[in-house]
Design a protein around this motif. Structure first.
Motif, PDB file in Angstrom:
ATOM      1  N   GLU A 204       0.840  -1.189   0.000  1.00 32.09           N
ATOM      2  CA  GLU A 204       0.000   0.000   0.000  1.00 32.09           C
ATOM      3  C   GLU A 204       0.878   1.243   0.000  1.00 32.09           C
ATOM      4  O   GLU A 204       1.996   1.226   0.497  1.00 32.09           O
ATOM      5  N   GLY A 205       0.344   2.330  -0.517  1.00 32.65           N
ATOM      6  CA  GLY A 205       1.073   3.596  -0.538  1.00 32.65           C
ATOM      7  C   GLY A 205       1.073   4.242   0.836  1.00 32.65           C
ATOM      8  O   GLY A 205       0.528   3.722   1.797  1.00 32.65           O
ATOM      9  N   MET A 206       1.681   5.394   0.908  1.00 38.89           N
ATOM     10  CA  MET A 206       1.749   6.085   2.195  1.00 38.89           C
ATOM     11  C   MET A 206       0.419   6.755   2.518  1.00 38.89           C
ATOM     12  O   MET A 206      -0.394   7.018   1.638  1.00 38.89           O
ATOM     13  N   ASP A 207       0.233   7.039   3.798  1.00 39.36           N
ATOM     14  CA  ASP A 207      -0.981   7.691   4.280  1.00 39.36           C
ATOM     15  C   ASP A 207      -0.796   9.195   4.108  1.00 39.36           C
ATOM     16  O   ASP A 207      -0.170   9.861   4.932  1.00 39.36           O
ATOM     17  N   THR A 208      -1.330   9.745   3.024  1.00 39.29           N
ATOM     18  CA  THR A 208      -1.109  11.168   2.718  1.00 39.29           C
ATOM     19  C   THR A 208      -1.739  12.085   3.753  1.00 39.29           C
ATOM     20  O   THR A 208      -1.216  13.167   4.022  1.00 39.29           O
ATOM     21  N   ALA A 209      -2.837  11.662   4.368  1.00 42.20           N
ATOM     22  CA  ALA A 209      -3.463  12.486   5.408  1.00 42.20           C
ATOM     23  C   ALA A 209      -2.551  12.590   6.630  1.00 42.20           C
ATOM     24  O   ALA A 209      -2.393  13.672   7.212  1.00 42.20           O
ATOM     25  N   LYS A 210      -1.913  11.480   6.994  1.00 38.23           N
ATOM     26  CA  LYS A 210      -1.001  11.487   8.138  1.00 38.23           C
ATOM     27  C   LYS A 210       0.227  12.341   7.841  1.00 38.23           C
ATOM     28  O   LYS A 210       0.706  13.082   8.697  1.00 38.23           O
ATOM     29  N   VAL A 211       0.735  12.246   6.620  1.00 37.03           N
ATOM     30  CA  VAL A 211       1.892  13.055   6.210  1.00 37.03           C
ATOM     31  C   VAL A 211       1.540  14.537   6.275  1.00 37.03           C
ATOM     32  O   VAL A 211       2.301  15.351   6.793  1.00 37.03           O
ATOM     33  N   ALA A 212       0.366  14.894   5.785  1.00 40.59           N
ATOM     34  CA  ALA A 212      -0.066  16.298   5.818  1.00 40.59           C
ATOM     35  C   ALA A 212      -0.206  16.789   7.257  1.00 40.59           C
ATOM     36  O   ALA A 212       0.194  17.916   7.587  1.00 40.59           O
ATOM     37  N   ALA A 213      -0.745  15.940   8.142  1.00 41.93           N
ATOM     38  CA  ALA A 213      -0.899  16.324   9.551  1.00 41.93           C
ATOM     39  C   ALA A 213       0.463  16.526  10.218  1.00 41.93           C
ATOM     40  O   ALA A 213       0.651  17.472  10.988  1.00 41.93           O
ATOM     41  N   LEU A 214       1.414  15.649   9.896  1.00 40.31           N
ATOM     42  CA  LEU A 214       2.767  15.797  10.450  1.00 40.31           C
ATOM     43  C   LEU A 214       3.440  17.069   9.943  1.00 40.31           C
ATOM     44  O   LEU A 214       4.091  17.786  10.713  1.00 40.31           O
ATOM     45  N   LYS A 215       3.289  17.365   8.668  1.00 41.86           N
ATOM     46  CA  LYS A 215       3.862  18.591   8.104  1.00 41.86           C
ATOM     47  C   LYS A 215       3.294  19.828   8.794  1.00 41.86           C
ATOM     48  O   LYS A 215       4.024  20.749   9.139  1.00 41.86           O
TER      49      LYS A 215
ATOM     50  N   GLY B 170       4.972  24.086  15.006  1.00 42.67           N
ATOM     51  CA  GLY B 170       5.717  23.877  16.246  1.00 42.67           C
ATOM     52  C   GLY B 170       4.966  23.033  17.265  1.00 42.67           C
ATOM     53  O   GLY B 170       5.298  23.057  18.450  1.00 42.67           O
ATOM     54  N   ARG B 171       3.979  22.266  16.854  1.00 42.89           N
ATOM     55  CA  ARG B 171       3.187  21.447  17.766  1.00 42.89           C
ATOM     56  C   ARG B 171       3.705  20.013  17.885  1.00 42.89           C
ATOM     57  O   ARG B 171       3.234  19.260  18.744  1.00 42.89           O
ATOM     58  N   LEU B 172       4.649  19.621  17.066  1.00 40.52           N
ATOM     59  CA  LEU B 172       5.113  18.233  17.064  1.00 40.52           C
ATOM     60  C   LEU B 172       5.995  17.991  18.288  1.00 40.52           C
ATOM     61  O   LEU B 172       7.008  18.644  18.476  1.00 40.52           O
ATOM     62  N   ARG B 173       5.577  17.045  19.130  1.00 43.56           N
ATOM     63  CA  ARG B 173       6.333  16.689  20.321  1.00 43.56           C
ATOM     64  C   ARG B 173       7.115  15.409  20.033  1.00 43.56           C
ATOM     65  O   ARG B 173       6.539  14.399  19.631  1.00 43.56           O
ATOM     66  N   ILE B 174       8.411  15.449  20.236  1.00 44.34           N
ATOM     67  CA  ILE B 174       9.289  14.309  19.987  1.00 44.34           C
ATOM     68  C   ILE B 174       9.567  13.626  21.324  1.00 44.34           C
ATOM     69  O   ILE B 174       9.959  14.278  22.283  1.00 44.34           O
ATOM     70  N   ASP B 175       9.377  12.317  21.376  1.00 45.00           N
ATOM     71  CA  ASP B 175       9.658  11.538  22.587  1.00 45.00           C
ATOM     72  C   ASP B 175      10.895  10.677  22.319  1.00 45.00           C
ATOM     73  O   ASP B 175      10.790   9.585  21.746  1.00 45.00           O
ATOM     74  N   PRO B 176      12.087  11.138  22.714  1.00 47.00           N
ATOM     75  CA  PRO B 176      13.316  10.395  22.415  1.00 47.00           C
ATOM     76  C   PRO B 176      13.335   9.000  23.039  1.00 47.00           C
ATOM     77  O   PRO B 176      13.887   8.078  22.447  1.00 47.00           O
ATOM     78  N   GLU B 177      12.730   8.826  24.204  1.00 39.24           N
ATOM     79  CA  GLU B 177      12.707   7.501  24.835  1.00 39.24           C
ATOM     80  C   GLU B 177      11.882   6.512  24.006  1.00 39.24           C
ATOM     81  O   GLU B 177      12.268   5.360  23.841  1.00 39.24           O
ATOM     82  N   ALA B 178      10.757   6.971  23.493  1.00 40.15           N
ATOM     83  CA  ALA B 178       9.921   6.095  22.662  1.00 40.15           C
ATOM     84  C   ALA B 178      10.654   5.716  21.376  1.00 40.15           C
ATOM     85  O   ALA B 178      10.585   4.560  20.928  1.00 40.15           O
ATOM     86  N   ILE B 179      11.370   6.680  20.795  1.00 44.02           N
ATOM     87  CA  ILE B 179      12.140   6.403  19.564  1.00 44.02           C
ATOM     88  C   ILE B 179      13.232   5.392  19.866  1.00 44.02           C
ATOM     89  O   ILE B 179      13.421   4.417  19.121  1.00 44.02           O
ATOM     90  N   ALA B 180      13.962   5.574  20.968  1.00 43.34           N
ATOM     91  CA  ALA B 180      15.037   4.650  21.341  1.00 43.34           C
ATOM     92  C   ALA B 180      14.488   3.252  21.600  1.00 43.34           C
ATOM     93  O   ALA B 180      15.068   2.252  21.150  1.00 43.34           O
ATOM     94  N   ASP B 181      13.357   3.167  22.314  1.00 42.40           N
ATOM     95  CA  ASP B 181      12.747   1.861  22.590  1.00 42.40           C
ATOM     96  C   ASP B 181      12.359   1.139  21.298  1.00 42.40           C
ATOM     97  O   ASP B 181      12.578  -0.070  21.148  1.00 42.40           O
ATOM     98  N   LYS B 182      11.788   1.880  20.372  1.00 41.91           N
ATOM     99  CA  LYS B 182      11.365   1.285  19.101  1.00 41.91           C
ATOM    100  C   LYS B 182      12.581   0.819  18.282  1.00 41.91           C
ATOM    101  O   LYS B 182      12.546  -0.258  17.667  1.00 41.91           O
ATOM    102  N   LEU B 183      13.652   1.611  18.273  1.00 45.30           N
ATOM    103  CA  LEU B 183      14.874   1.215  17.552  1.00 45.30           C
ATOM    104  C   LEU B 183      15.468  -0.066  18.137  1.00 45.30           C
ATOM    105  O   LEU B 183      15.884  -0.970  17.404  1.00 45.30           O
ATOM    106  N   ILE B 184      15.502  -0.139  19.467  1.00 43.39           N
ATOM    107  CA  ILE B 184      16.038  -1.338  20.121  1.00 43.39           C
ATOM    108  C   ILE B 184      15.165  -2.552  19.797  1.00 43.39           C
ATOM    109  O   ILE B 184      15.674  -3.638  19.490  1.00 43.39           O
ATOM    110  N   GLU B 185      13.860  -2.380  19.828  1.00 43.89           N
ATOM    111  CA  GLU B 185      12.929  -3.471  19.511  1.00 43.89           C
ATOM    112  C   GLU B 185      13.146  -3.973  18.079  1.00 43.89           C
ATOM    113  O   GLU B 185      13.216  -5.185  17.836  1.00 43.89           O
ATOM    114  N   GLU B 186      13.266  -3.054  17.128  1.00 48.58           N
ATOM    115  CA  GLU B 186      13.477  -3.454  15.741  1.00 48.58           C
ATOM    116  C   GLU B 186      14.831  -4.119  15.542  1.00 48.58           C
ATOM    117  O   GLU B 186      14.962  -5.076  14.770  1.00 48.58           O
ATOM    118  N   ALA B 187      15.870  -3.633  16.245  1.00 50.21           N
ATOM    119  CA  ALA B 187      17.193  -4.251  16.147  1.00 50.21           C
ATOM    120  C   ALA B 187      17.147  -5.682  16.668  1.00 50.21           C
ATOM    121  O   ALA B 187      17.741  -6.587  16.068  1.00 50.21           O
TER     122      ALA B 187
END
Length: 102
Positions: free
Chosen positions: A59-70, A76-93
């Motif tokens: 399937e292609g990308m979710d254009t509505a989600k991409v537009a919402a992220l942009k 300036g509303r996007l909140r980045i959670d570095p712990e969640a990103i690190a946890d996900k990277l470790i899980e995928e590794a």
């Protein structure tokens, strides 16, 4: 600039005229085919072919989600959670390592 016409003749190709060539009569001739002719793909080629088919069916990308992220980034509303990103990277590794070990 001088053009050099001393091109060596290629096996299986007979010169016809300037800028043209045709297959020579012989075992390499394209007009001779047999039901015994076959092509065997290497394992890597076969794997690449399967991957390409999988990508084509994905399937292609979710254009509505991409537009919402942009919009969130631009406003300036996007909140980045570095712990969640690190946890996900470790899980995928871990998943990749488990798959590679069989």
């Amino acid at each position: 600039m001088k053009i050099d016409h001393s091109v060596k003749q290629l096996p299986g190709v007979a010169p016809v005229g300037e800028g043209q060539a045709r297959p020579a009569n012989g075992p390499a001739s394209a007009s001779r085919t047999s039901e015994a002719d076959s092509v065997e793909l290497s394992p890597l080629s076969a794997r690449l072919q399967r991957l390409a088919q999988g990508i084509a069916g994905a399937e292609g990308m979710d254009t509505a989600k991409v537009a919402a992220l942009k919009a969130a980034i631009a406003e300036g509303r996007l909140r980045i959670d570095p712990e969640a990103i690190a946890d996900k990277l470790i899980e995928e590794a871990r998943e990749l390592l488990a798959r590679s070990r069989g």
